[in-house]
Design a protein around this motif. Structure first.
Motif, short mmCIF file in Angstrom:
data_model
loop_
_atom_site.label_atom_id
_atom_site.label_comp_id
_atom_site.label_asym_id
_atom_site.label_seq_id
_atom_site.Cartn_x
_atom_site.Cartn_y
_atom_site.Cartn_z
N VAL A 13 -14.07 -5.02 15.62
CA VAL A 13 -14.55 -3.78 16.25
C VAL A 13 -13.97 -2.57 15.52
O VAL A 13 -14.68 -1.58 15.25
CB VAL A 13 -14.16 -3.74 17.74
N THR A 14 -12.70 -2.64 15.18
CA THR A 14 -12.07 -1.55 14.43
C THR A 14 -12.74 -1.35 13.09
O THR A 14 -12.97 -0.21 12.67
CB THR A 14 -10.57 -1.85 14.23
N ALA A 15 -13.08 -2.43 12.42
CA ALA A 15 -13.76 -2.35 11.13
C ALA A 15 -15.15 -1.73 11.28
O ALA A 15 -15.58 -0.92 10.46
CB ALA A 15 -13.86 -3.73 10.50
N VAL A 16 -15.86 -2.10 12.34
CA VAL A 16 -17.18 -1.53 12.61
C VAL A 16 -17.07 -0.03 12.84
O VAL A 16 -17.88 0.77 12.34
CB VAL A 16 -17.83 -2.22 13.82
N TYR A 17 -16.05 0.39 13.60
CA TYR A 17 -15.83 1.82 13.83
C TYR A 17 -15.63 2.55 12.50
O TYR A 17 -16.15 3.66 12.30
CB TYR A 17 -14.60 2.03 14.71
N ALA A 18 -14.87 1.94 11.61
CA ALA A 18 -14.60 2.57 10.31
C ALA A 18 -15.89 2.71 9.50
O ALA A 18 -16.14 3.75 8.88
CB ALA A 18 -13.58 1.74 9.54
N VAL A 19 -16.72 1.67 9.51
CA VAL A 19 -17.99 1.71 8.78
C VAL A 19 -18.90 2.80 9.35
O VAL A 19 -19.50 3.59 8.61
CB VAL A 19 -18.69 0.34 8.82
#
Length: 222
Positions: A13-19
């Motif tokens: 989820v954190t990675a998706v937020y970054a993208v």
């Protein structure tokens, strides 16, 4: 290091937020400088974390505790509480800081996004205020714990120490510090000082050059 389903989902989820943040920055902010695009990406990522992850933390900590909640939004904090026990038991200091984060720091990040996109004159005032809040939050999260022996921190696990505690807290120290430096360099007072020093340097060089030229002419005349 033990990766559980909750930890994998949380990191994903954190990675998706970054993208999402980078896509926003390089589309909505396509006319901005590269530095501003990176700042916009950070600010949206920052706001998403504050509102969607820390917002539920504040709610569940006020009505009960994270450990007693079975709601899916509490699961990420149960996972993080394995690294820092205070997040699972509604520690007053942590909850107080998170209230500040959700209701002040989050809106400030959104306001700063607007200020950058619209090139508002108050942009760096908001940026400095936001960064000071972020740094204060980081300091007050860990300093009291360090002074009392760090009994709530679990440092014998790579994931908990280096990913949860160091990395995910460290970026909220390093990036705000860098943004403070940028604001200091961009505010009118600093620019005026630099321009004044430049003018003084040029004037001094010019006067020195004229003096040397006259001295040389005088010697030749003699």
């Amino acid at each position: 290091m033990v990766l559980t389903q909750v930890s994998v989902v949380s990191l994903a989820v954190t990675a998706v937020y970054a993208v999402v943040a980078f896509i926003f920055a390089f589309t909505t902010g396509r006319s901005q400088t590269r530095i501003n695009k990176l700042i916009l990406a950070w600010l949206l990522f920052d706001a998403l974390i504050h509102f969607t992850l820390e917002g539920p933390f504040v709610y569940w900590s006020l009505v009960s505790t994270i450990q007693k909640s079975s709601h899916f939004t509490a699961q990420v904090w149960k996972e993080y509480a394995l690294a820092d026990k205070r997040w699972g038991v509604s520690d007053p200091t942590i909850v107080s800081l998170e209230i500040l984060t959700v209701f002040i720091t989050g809106p400030l990040a959104v306001w700063l996004i607007f200020a950058i996109l619209k090139d508002k004159s108050y942009r760096h005032f908001i940026q400095i205020f936001l960064c000071v809040c972020e740094l204060y939050g980081g300091w007050m999260t860990f300093c009291p714990e360090w002074l009392t022996g760090s009994n709530n921190l679990r440092t014998n696990n790579f994931l908990y120490l280096w990913v949860y505690l160091v990395f995910f807290n460290g970026i909220w120290v390093v990036i705000p510090a860098l943004l403070l430096v940028q604001s200091w360099q961009e505010i009118p007072f600093t620019k005026q000082v630099k321009q004044t020093k430049t003018v003084e340097s040029v004037t001094t060089t010019s006067v020195s050059h004229k003096y040397n030229t006259r001295s040389t002419r005088g010697k030749k005349a003699d």
